[in-house]
Design a protein around this motif. Sequence first.
Motif, PDB file in Angstrom:
ATOM      1  N   UNK A 182       0.804  -1.226   0.000  1.00 20.91           N
ATOM      2  CA  UNK A 182       0.000   0.000   0.000  1.00 20.91           C
ATOM      3  C   UNK A 182       0.833   1.271   0.000  1.00 20.91           C
ATOM      4  N   UNK A 183       2.155   1.150  -0.212  1.00 21.50           N
ATOM      5  CA  UNK A 183       3.042   2.323  -0.244  1.00 21.50           C
ATOM      6  C   UNK A 183       2.529   3.338  -1.262  1.00 21.50           C
ATOM      7  N   UNK A 184       2.525   4.583  -0.863  1.00 24.59           N
ATOM      8  CA  UNK A 184       2.023   5.680  -1.717  1.00 24.59           C
ATOM      9  C   UNK A 184       3.165   6.315  -2.506  1.00 24.59           C
ATOM     10  N   UNK A 185       4.346   5.740  -2.437  1.00 23.77           N
ATOM     11  CA  UNK A 185       5.533   6.391  -2.979  1.00 23.77           C
ATOM     12  C   UNK A 185       6.421   5.392  -3.720  1.00 23.77           C
ATOM     13  N   UNK A 186       5.779   4.517  -4.493  1.00 20.24           N
ATOM     14  CA  UNK A 186       6.527   3.395  -5.091  1.00 20.24           C
ATOM     15  C   UNK A 186       7.615   3.840  -6.061  1.00 20.24           C
ATOM     16  N   UNK A 187       7.485   5.025  -6.604  1.00 19.45           N
ATOM     17  CA  UNK A 187       8.510   5.485  -7.555  1.00 19.45           C
ATOM     18  C   UNK A 187       9.859   5.703  -6.852  1.00 19.45           C
ATOM     19  N   UNK A 188       9.856   5.673  -5.529  1.00 19.87           N
ATOM     20  CA  UNK A 188      11.125   5.839  -4.802  1.00 19.87           C
ATOM     21  C   UNK A 188      11.769   4.492  -4.440  1.00 19.87           C
ATOM     22  N   UNK A 189      11.187   3.372  -4.851  1.00 18.70           N
ATOM     23  CA  UNK A 189      11.714   2.064  -4.426  1.00 18.70           C
ATOM     24  C   UNK A 189      13.026   1.685  -5.102  1.00 18.70           C
ATOM     25  N   UNK A 190      13.083   1.926  -6.411  1.00 20.86           N
ATOM     26  CA  UNK A 190      14.201   1.430  -7.210  1.00 20.86           C
ATOM     27  C   UNK A 190      15.496   2.194  -6.884  1.00 20.86           C
ATOM     28  N   UNK A 191      16.534   1.457  -6.566  1.00 20.78           N
ATOM     29  CA  UNK A 191      17.794   2.105  -6.152  1.00 20.78           C
ATOM     30  C   UNK A 191      18.578   2.727  -7.308  1.00 20.78           C
ATOM     31  N   UNK A 196      -3.052  -2.077   7.143  1.00 17.26           N
ATOM     32  CA  UNK A 196      -4.216  -2.346   8.006  1.00 17.26           C
ATOM     33  C   UNK A 196      -4.301  -1.343   9.160  1.00 17.26           C
ATOM     34  N   UNK A 197      -3.271  -0.533   9.321  1.00 18.33           N
ATOM     35  CA  UNK A 197      -3.306   0.508  10.364  1.00 18.33           C
ATOM     36  C   UNK A 197      -3.347   1.903   9.730  1.00 18.33           C
ATOM     37  N   UNK A 198      -3.660   1.933   8.440  1.00 18.79           N
ATOM     38  CA  UNK A 198      -3.697   3.204   7.712  1.00 18.79           C
ATOM     39  C   UNK A 198      -4.748   4.132   8.318  1.00 18.79           C
ATOM     40  N   UNK A 199      -4.363   5.402   8.462  1.00 20.21           N
ATOM     41  CA  UNK A 199      -5.294   6.402   8.981  1.00 20.21           C
ATOM     42  C   UNK A 199      -4.898   7.751   8.383  1.00 20.21           C
ATOM     43  N   UNK A 200      -5.722   8.239   7.480  1.00 23.98           N
ATOM     44  CA  UNK A 200      -5.338   9.465   6.759  1.00 23.98           C
ATOM     45  C   UNK A 200      -5.457  10.721   7.625  1.00 23.98           C
ATOM     46  N   UNK A 201      -6.011  10.590   8.813  1.00 22.54           N
ATOM     47  CA  UNK A 201      -6.150  11.776   9.669  1.00 22.54           C
ATOM     48  C   UNK A 201      -4.926  11.980  10.574  1.00 22.54           C
ATOM     49  N   UNK A 202      -3.994  11.038  10.577  1.00 25.43           N
ATOM     50  CA  UNK A 202      -2.840  11.149  11.482  1.00 25.43           C
ATOM     51  C   UNK A 202      -1.876  12.252  11.046  1.00 25.43           C
ATOM     52  N   UNK A 203      -1.311  12.934  12.012  1.00 28.02           N
ATOM     53  CA  UNK A 203      -0.305  13.965  11.733  1.00 28.02           C
ATOM     54  C   UNK A 203       1.026  13.329  11.375  1.00 28.02           C
ATOM     55  N   UNK A 210       1.337   7.832   8.101  1.00 30.50           N
ATOM     56  CA  UNK A 210       0.324   7.191   7.279  1.00 30.50           C
ATOM     57  C   UNK A 210      -0.419   6.094   8.012  1.00 30.50           C
ATOM     58  N   UNK A 211       0.244   5.488   9.023  1.00 33.91           N
ATOM     59  CA  UNK A 211      -0.409   4.405   9.768  1.00 33.91           C
ATOM     60  C   UNK A 211      -0.102   4.546  11.262  1.00 33.91           C
ATOM     61  N   UNK A 212      -0.995   3.998  12.064  1.00 34.39           N
ATOM     62  CA  UNK A 212      -0.952   4.288  13.505  1.00 34.39           C
ATOM     63  C   UNK A 212       0.210   3.614  14.241  1.00 34.39           C
ATOM     64  N   UNK A 213       0.869   2.621  13.616  1.00 40.44           N
ATOM     65  CA  UNK A 213       2.057   2.027  14.254  1.00 40.44           C
ATOM     66  C   UNK A 213       3.255   2.966  14.218  1.00 40.44           C
ATOM     67  N   UNK A 214       3.249   3.918  13.301  1.00 46.39           N
ATOM     68  CA  UNK A 214       4.402   4.820  13.172  1.00 46.39           C
ATOM     69  C   UNK A 214       4.401   5.822  14.329  1.00 46.39           C
ATOM     70  N   UNK A 215       5.592   6.196  14.749  1.00 43.91           N
ATOM     71  CA  UNK A 215       5.724   7.065  15.930  1.00 43.91           C
ATOM     72  C   UNK A 215       6.447   8.358  15.564  1.00 43.91           C
TER      73      UNK A 215
END
Length: 169
Positions: free
Chosen positions: A32-41, A133-140, A143-148
């Motif tokens: 579900x990454x929103x930034x896949x164009x940054x994957x390739x090294x 599965x922890x995605x929440x677009x309202x978080x400051x 992108x997901x609630x596990x991130x700190x």
Amino acid sequence: MRINRIKDNDIANGFGITMSLWTQGCPHHCKGCFNKETWNFTDGEEFTEENLNYIIDNIDKHNVKRDLSILGGEPLCDENIEGVLQVCQTFKEKYPQKKIYIWTGYTVENFNELQKEIFKYADILVDGKFEEDKKNITLTLRGSSNQRIIDVKETFKENKLVLFDLKNK
Ligand code: SF4
């Protein structure tokens, strides 16, 4: 280090306006990454001294006060960490009062010795992979609630992990 882009004025990745640097290459491949164009090294472009000078010389361009955000991709992977540390060191020597925000898919507890060097420079560090599965677009700033959102300076002062108090933003 390779980079995807530098954006002069970013209001989505910090509190206030930041100049934002997206590094290129990410080993995490979060679903579900929103930034896949940054994957390739091998995509993007090599980060040059000119890029670094551009950041240093233009951070307050047109009298707009900006902080610096570094995102990815993965800024703290083996391919990018040394370049990111160089940017941060140079930036903080020139602008000790300005904030540096860093986003990483690694978690602080699992940082290797080189990754821990980032604590010397970062003010705010958002850690952890994006978990769909922890995605929440309202978080400051996340992108997901596990991130700190970690307050790096307070973490050092208190000698324990301190989350950033969003009331202080
Ligand atoms: S760490 Fe960020 S850029 Fe990398 S796959 Fe996960 S969400 Fe995408």
